[in-house]
Design a protein around this motif. Structure first.
Motif, PDB file in Angstrom:
ATOM      1  N   UNK A  91       0.812  -1.292   0.127  1.00  0.00           N
ATOM      2  CA  UNK A  91      -0.040   0.049   0.003  1.00  0.00           C
ATOM      3  C   UNK A  91       0.786   1.211   0.267  1.00  0.00           C
ATOM      4  N   UNK A  92       0.124   2.499  -0.164  1.00  0.00           N
ATOM      5  CA  UNK A  92       1.092   3.878  -0.296  1.00  0.00           C
ATOM      6  C   UNK A  92       1.638   4.023   0.995  1.00  0.00           C
ATOM      7  N   UNK A  93       3.156   4.213   1.041  1.00  0.00           N
ATOM      8  CA  UNK A  93       3.745   4.654   2.213  1.00  0.00           C
ATOM      9  C   UNK A  93       4.480   6.066   2.170  1.00  0.00           C
ATOM     10  N   UNK A  94       4.627   6.763   3.112  1.00  0.00           N
ATOM     11  CA  UNK A  94       4.993   8.055   2.958  1.00  0.00           C
ATOM     12  C   UNK A  94       6.827   7.904   3.516  1.00  0.00           C
ATOM     13  N   UNK A  95       6.941   7.678   4.338  1.00  0.00           N
ATOM     14  CA  UNK A  95       8.336   7.531   5.100  1.00  0.00           C
ATOM     15  C   UNK A  95       8.621   6.483   5.719  1.00  0.00           C
ATOM     16  N   UNK A 112       5.544   4.391   7.608  1.00  0.00           N
ATOM     17  CA  UNK A 112       4.622   5.404   7.978  1.00  0.00           C
ATOM     18  C   UNK A 112       3.613   5.567   6.850  1.00  0.00           C
ATOM     19  N   UNK A 113       2.472   5.580   6.893  1.00  0.00           N
ATOM     20  CA  UNK A 113       1.618   5.800   5.908  1.00  0.00           C
ATOM     21  C   UNK A 113       0.317   6.839   6.375  1.00  0.00           C
ATOM     22  N   UNK A 114      -0.032   7.659   5.341  1.00  0.00           N
ATOM     23  CA  UNK A 114      -1.202   8.484   5.714  1.00  0.00           C
ATOM     24  C   UNK A 114      -2.304   8.170   5.103  1.00  0.00           C
ATOM     25  N   UNK A 115      -2.357   7.040   4.573  1.00  0.00           N
ATOM     26  CA  UNK A 115      -3.585   6.357   3.994  1.00  0.00           C
ATOM     27  C   UNK A 115      -4.035   4.991   4.661  1.00  0.00           C
ATOM     28  N   UNK A 116      -2.864   4.324   4.968  1.00  0.00           N
ATOM     29  CA  UNK A 116      -3.346   2.949   5.301  1.00  0.00           C
ATOM     30  C   UNK A 116      -2.995   2.708   6.961  1.00  0.00           C
ATOM     31  N   UNK A 117      -2.328   3.893   7.591  1.00  0.00           N
ATOM     32  CA  UNK A 117      -2.004   3.416   8.999  1.00  0.00           C
ATOM     33  C   UNK A 117      -0.500   3.027   9.148  1.00  0.00           C
ATOM     34  N   UNK A 118       0.436   3.224  10.199  1.00  0.00           N
ATOM     35  CA  UNK A 118       1.526   2.898  10.420  1.00  0.00           C
ATOM     36  C   UNK A 118       1.640   1.823  11.035  1.00  0.00           C
ATOM     37  N   UNK A 119       3.087   1.098  10.999  1.00  0.00           N
ATOM     38  CA  UNK A 119       3.334  -0.338  11.499  1.00  0.00           C
ATOM     39  C   UNK A 119       4.606  -0.136  12.023  1.00  0.00           C
ATOM     40  N   UNK A 120       4.906  -0.954  13.160  1.00  0.00           N
ATOM     41  CA  UNK A 120       6.284  -1.046  13.643  1.00  0.00           C
ATOM     42  C   UNK A 120       6.725  -2.552  13.875  1.00  0.00           C
ATOM     43  N   UNK A 121       7.595  -2.840  12.954  1.00  0.00           N
ATOM     44  CA  UNK A 121       8.262  -4.098  12.886  1.00  0.00           C
ATOM     45  C   UNK A 121       9.494  -4.242  13.727  1.00  0.00           C
ATOM     46  N   UNK A 122       9.317  -5.251  14.698  1.00  0.00           N
ATOM     47  CA  UNK A 122      10.366  -5.568  15.347  1.00  0.00           C
ATOM     48  C   UNK A 122      11.666  -6.639  14.702  1.00  0.00           C
ATOM     49  N   UNK A 123      12.636  -6.414  14.459  1.00  0.00           N
ATOM     50  CA  UNK A 123      13.809  -7.284  14.065  1.00  0.00           C
ATOM     51  C   UNK A 123      14.397  -8.077  15.018  1.00  0.00           C
ATOM     52  N   UNK A 124      14.356  -9.463  14.644  1.00  0.00           N
ATOM     53  CA  UNK A 124      14.846 -10.358  15.588  1.00  0.00           C
ATOM     54  C   UNK A 124      16.285 -10.694  15.012  1.00  0.00           C
ATOM     55  N   UNK A 125      17.156 -11.268  15.973  1.00  0.00           N
ATOM     56  CA  UNK A 125      18.353 -11.472  15.655  1.00  0.00           C
ATOM     57  C   UNK A 125      19.085 -12.309  14.279  1.00  0.00           C
ATOM     58  N   UNK A 126      17.850 -13.070  14.003  1.00  0.00           N
ATOM     59  CA  UNK A 126      18.139 -13.704  12.676  1.00  0.00           C
ATOM     60  C   UNK A 126      17.812 -12.940  11.234  1.00  0.00           C
ATOM     61  N   UNK A 127      17.367 -11.655  11.640  1.00  0.00           N
ATOM     62  CA  UNK A 127      17.235 -10.711  10.596  1.00  0.00           C
ATOM     63  C   UNK A 127      15.580 -10.844   9.938  1.00  0.00           C
ATOM     64  N   UNK A 128      14.976 -11.518  10.829  1.00  0.00           N
ATOM     65  CA  UNK A 128      13.431 -11.494  10.378  1.00  0.00           C
ATOM     66  C   UNK A 128      12.702 -10.363  11.105  1.00  0.00           C
TER      67      UNK A 128
END
Length: 577
Positions: A91-95, A112-128
């Motif tokens: 979906x469209x993202x801003x930053x 960051x998205x001003x149309x579809x909401x924001x999301x926080x992704x936690x990175x694990x030690x294995x890169x996922x």
């Protein structure tokens, strides 16, 4: 004929190299950056941050099309697209913003998205990566966010989060979320004193405008809403000092970049602007010079940096490593008669000039977000720019041929946040000082490298490199060789021997077993012990000049002890056996 044009180009290039003049060339496509963004009228930001902690600046490109986010890993100056998220964000993202919010050594991703909401992704030690937006207590609904900025408002070593929401007449003002140091965040906007009015806010930056050790917040607002400077009161609250400091200017503000362009030890503010006329509006871009941490003076005209175009991103950088900060500005256009869409200002100490024949060929696209980094780790700062429509980004590689030297500095926090955000770096060469301040979120909704770059001219030795962390810890490295990248870990230069400060403070023994003795020969106001994660383990208020501390309950390892007495604070490293 073609060969005559080739000879002319060769002559110009040879002349630039001989003179050592600043030169930038776009190598985005040849180095692997092939993203198209399909920007709309408000454009996008871009990130030049190392997302896998391998010491190389990577690139992340938001998009408005159905191709989703673009991640480019840096392989020694060549960028290869990676698929980091599963499923991909289409979906469209801003930053975007990379940051180690949980201090585990892996950088996490905020989208960051001003149309579809924001999301926080936690990175694990294995890169996922895992989506932790809900579990962290952040918004899942769309709140019209254009960018987020990270800082530590209470110096507890955990990064807090500011949402810049571009909206009016809604229930969604800007928000300040405090990091609870356990993977969750709490909305403290109201109690902290952040305005509940909805505003057309593009972005914000955490910085320390008065050098009191606490991070303040500066907001830039679109249209005719005044910018805001919130002073950190040090107790979890902020005071709006926009008017009293002169920072609350009313323009069509697009972005803010912050640095100490005149090397006086106080951070200055540069704000981009459009050329559309509004009532009570300052024309052109604005450079606010910090006056001893008390106020800001508009020096746009006298410094010759008041570019009268429709401008978006901007960055301070030392383009030719001559020990002063130059300025790059990206624009939709400079003027209706000038096809260029950028401004470049060379620092001349007393002001700025606009040099010619410095490359930037075909820099005539409508440009938005900009970020700085070092794509090939050669000590020359490069410029990354995102453009409109379906044009590729520009990666303006710094091709300046110079004998000037450099020093690059990266930070590793222990008591402070892992990324060292909010740290102040000072270097000195024969008494001439330069300063940098690590900020997450600058230019137009973009992110610079986590590495700070210093040009040092002809110097071969830097007398000292001094890092003042948000924890209060101060690290000093003496007689540092140039033309290298150094990594400074918080507390690494602090002595592990018995600490003595001119016979006024003694902390012993060190290493210690069960008991630790503190003698200040003056009344001790407080003693605080932290672990290497920045978590407070013990706080004492002795109200005496000597104190005996039982540390038998502490696990073996490294700690930091902060002692306050006689209106001063001293932090030292403690080893518990």
């Amino acid at each position: 004929m073609w060969y005559r044009q080739l000879l002319i180009c060769f002559f110009i290039s040879f002349t630039l190299l001989v003179k050592g003049q600043t030169l930038f060339e776009d190598e985005a496509l040849t180095r692997g950056i092939d993203a198209t963004t399909n920007c709309d009228g408000n454009g996008l930001g871009i990130s030049f941050a190392d997302f896998d902690n391998d010491g190389l600046d990577d690139i992340t490109v938001p998009t408005r099309n159905n191709e989703g986010l673009k991640f480019y890993k840096n392989f020694g100056g060549i960028f290869v697209e990676q698929q980091l998220l599963t499923p991909a964000i289409l979906y469209p993202t801003r930053s975007v913003s990379w940051v180690d919010y949980d201090n585990d050594g892996d950088r996490d991703l905020f989208v960051v998205s001003d149309s579809d909401g924001n999301k926080l992704f936690n990175q694990a030690s294995d890169g996922t990566f895992s989506d932790v937006t809900i579990s962290s207590g952040l918004f899942t609904d769309n709140v019209f966010t254009f960018s987020v900025t990270w800082g530590d408002i209470n110096n507890d070593g955990c990064l807090d989060l500011f949402f810049s929401n571009r909206t009016t007449n809604t229930l969604f003002p800007n928000f300040l979320f405090q990091n609870n140091c356990d993977g969750t965040f709490s909305n403290i906007s109201s109690s902290a004193g952040i305005s509940s009015d909805s505003r057309l806010t593009f972005g914000a930056s955490f910085f320390d405008f008065n050098n009191d050790g606490f991070q303040d917040i500066y907001l830039i607002n679109d249209k005719v809403t005044a910018n805001r400077l919130y002073k950190n009161d040090g107790d979890g609250t902020f005071t709006d000092v926009s008017a009293s400091t002169g920072a609350g200017i009313t323009i069509d503000a697009m972005s803010v970049t912050i640095d100490d362009y005149n090397s006086d030890g106080f951070l200055d503010i540069y704000i981009t602007n459009t050329d559309i006329q509004y009532p009570n509006r300052v024309a052109g871009n604005v450079l606010l010079q910090n006056v001893n941490g008390t106020s800001f003076s508009d020096v746009s005209s006298s410094s010759s940096t008041d570019l009268q175009g429709w401008c978006w991103g901007a960055n301070f950088l030392d383009a030719e490593n001559d020990a002063d900060l130059d300025l790059y500005v990206s624009c939709l256009y400079v003027s209706e008669t000038d096809p260029d869409s950028y401004g470049f200002y060379e620092n001349q100490t007393s002001g700025f000039s606009q040099p010619t024949n410095i490359g930037f060929l075909n820099n005539d696209l409508s440009s938005y977000g900009t970020a700085i980094g070092d794509a090939d780790n050669n000590g020359m700062v490069d410029i990354l720019v995102v453009n409109d429509a379906n044009n590729l980004p520009n990666l303006w590689m710094n091709k300046t041929n110079t004998t000037n030297n450099y020093l690059s500095v990266s930070l590793n926090g222990t008591t402070s946040n892992k990324d060292g955000i909010g740290s102040r770096i000072e270097i000195s060469i024969n008494g001439e000082k330069q300063y940098r301040y690590l900020i997450n979120g600058e230019s137009y909704i973009s992110q610079n490298s986590f590495t700070e770059y210093f040009g040092v001219g002809a110097a071969t030795i830097v007398d000292y490199v001094k890092v003042t962390w948000l924890s209060g810890v101060v690290d000093i490295l003496n007689n540092v060789s140039v033309n290298q990248k150094i990594n400074i870990t918080e507390g690494s230069t602090l002595s592990t021997a018995n600490y003595s400060d001119n016979n006024t403070l003694a902390i012993y023994p060190n290493p210690a077993n069960n008991r630790l003795f503190v003698n200040a020969q003056q009344q001790l106001d407080s003693i605080i012990i932290y672990n290497t994660l920045g978590q407070q383990i013990l706080q004492l208020n002795p109200n005496s000049s000597t104190f005996d501390i039982d540390i038998s309950g502490l696990e073996s390892g490294i700690y930091f002890i902060k002692t306050a007495y006689n209106e001063r604070e001293v932090t030292s490293r403690l080893i518990k056996n």
